[in-house]
Write an enzyme that holds these catalytic residues in place. Sequence first.
Site, PDB file in Angstrom:
ATOM      1  N   CYS A   1      36.022  38.163   0.004  1.00  0.00           N
ATOM      2  CA  CYS A   1      37.275  37.982  -0.698  1.00  0.00           C
ATOM      3  C   CYS A   1      38.155  39.235  -0.753  1.00  0.00           C
ATOM      4  O   CYS A   1      38.698  39.637   0.259  1.00  0.00           O
ATOM      5  CB  CYS A   1      37.023  37.410  -2.078  1.00  0.00           C
ATOM      6  SG  CYS A   1      38.439  36.478  -2.676  1.00  0.00           S
TER       7      CYS A   1
ATOM      8  N   HIS B   1      32.500  33.235  -2.520  1.00  0.00           N
ATOM      9  CA  HIS B   1      31.722  33.881  -3.594  1.00  0.00           C
ATOM     10  C   HIS B   1      30.568  32.948  -3.962  1.00  0.00           C
ATOM     11  O   HIS B   1      30.323  31.946  -3.330  1.00  0.00           O
ATOM     12  CB  HIS B   1      32.582  34.020  -4.846  1.00  0.00           C
ATOM     13  CG  HIS B   1      33.725  34.955  -4.737  1.00  0.00           C
ATOM     14  ND1 HIS B   1      33.571  36.316  -4.791  1.00  0.00           N
ATOM     15  CD2 HIS B   1      35.065  34.723  -4.612  1.00  0.00           C
ATOM     16  CE1 HIS B   1      34.772  36.872  -4.711  1.00  0.00           C
ATOM     17  NE2 HIS B   1      35.676  35.938  -4.608  1.00  0.00           N
TER      18      HIS B   1
HETATM   19  N1  GLN Z   1      42.740  39.565  -5.661  1.00  0.00           N
HETATM   20  C1  GLN Z   1      42.571  38.811  -4.470  1.00  0.00           C
HETATM   21  C2  GLN Z   1      43.239  37.439  -4.528  1.00  0.00           C
HETATM   22  O1  GLN Z   1      43.527  36.984  -5.529  1.00  0.00           O
HETATM   23  C3  GLN Z   1      41.069  38.640  -4.201  1.00  0.00           C
HETATM   24  C4  GLN Z   1      40.403  37.839  -5.261  1.00  0.00           C
HETATM   25  C5  GLN Z   1      38.879  37.852  -5.150  1.00  0.00           C
HETATM   26  O2  GLN Z   1      38.235  38.789  -4.650  1.00  0.00           O
HETATM   27  N2  GLN Z   1      38.253  36.804  -5.649  1.00  0.00           N
HETATM   28  O3  GLN Z   1      43.404  36.818  -3.534  1.00  0.00           O
END
Ligand code: GLN
Length: 242
Positions: A93, A193
Amino acid sequence: MKIVVGHLYPDYLNIYADRGNIAVLARRAAWRGHELDVRGLGIGDPVDQAAYDLLYVGGGQDREQALVAPDIAAKADGLKAAVEAGTPVLAVCGGYQLLGRFYRDRDGSELPGAGVLPLETMAGDRRMIGDVLLECEFGARPRTLAGFENHAGRTLLDPGAEPLGRVVAGHGNDGESGYEGCRLANAVGTYLHGPLLPRNPWLADWLLGTALGEELEPLPDELEREAHAVAAERARRRGGRS
Ligand code: GLN
């Protein structure tokens, strides 16, 4: 064998239990008599390509990404050398986004990335949240990956770039392309995740096997297979890109 893992920004990029991926790698290595030696790679720490058998980076909110972005951009040469040398990499992510050229966050600020993966990301207004199921090809065998996504970013792969998998259920990279993640040599970037590896042990074994230079014997994995099946079913119930 000792498997040296470089864990990028463990204090900043670690949401939705991403640190659990390291625990799975450590346990699955130990079940085969190997030891995981995890070394944090923080702000200002150089990336010596030859020092690591595997690299890992987790996810994070825009705020944390903004804190590490200039530093990961400064680590570009070391990270590129590692990927070119075939070092296995798992980037999740926010970490996945920052291995690309940039992440333009919701305020429009462009956070520089390492430019290792052939992609760029722009945050959209609506977050893409929920269970995800992918179909991917690793080696000759078709595989599935089940996980959870929560991101504002829409990631666009360069033409000809290889995605990690085809979206069966969920949004994936941008909610439109029908693909998720990115692969380059032995580097894997994904929005998944969960953490990802407990319910997808084959990917953990692929990362460890690549680090060791051997194909690992599969383990019984009853519980893991059940966890995968439950997550996959939840994703299917969610249906296509809602
Ligand atoms: N901040 C980034 C987004 O919103 C990654 C989010 C995350 O790692 N879950 O896309």
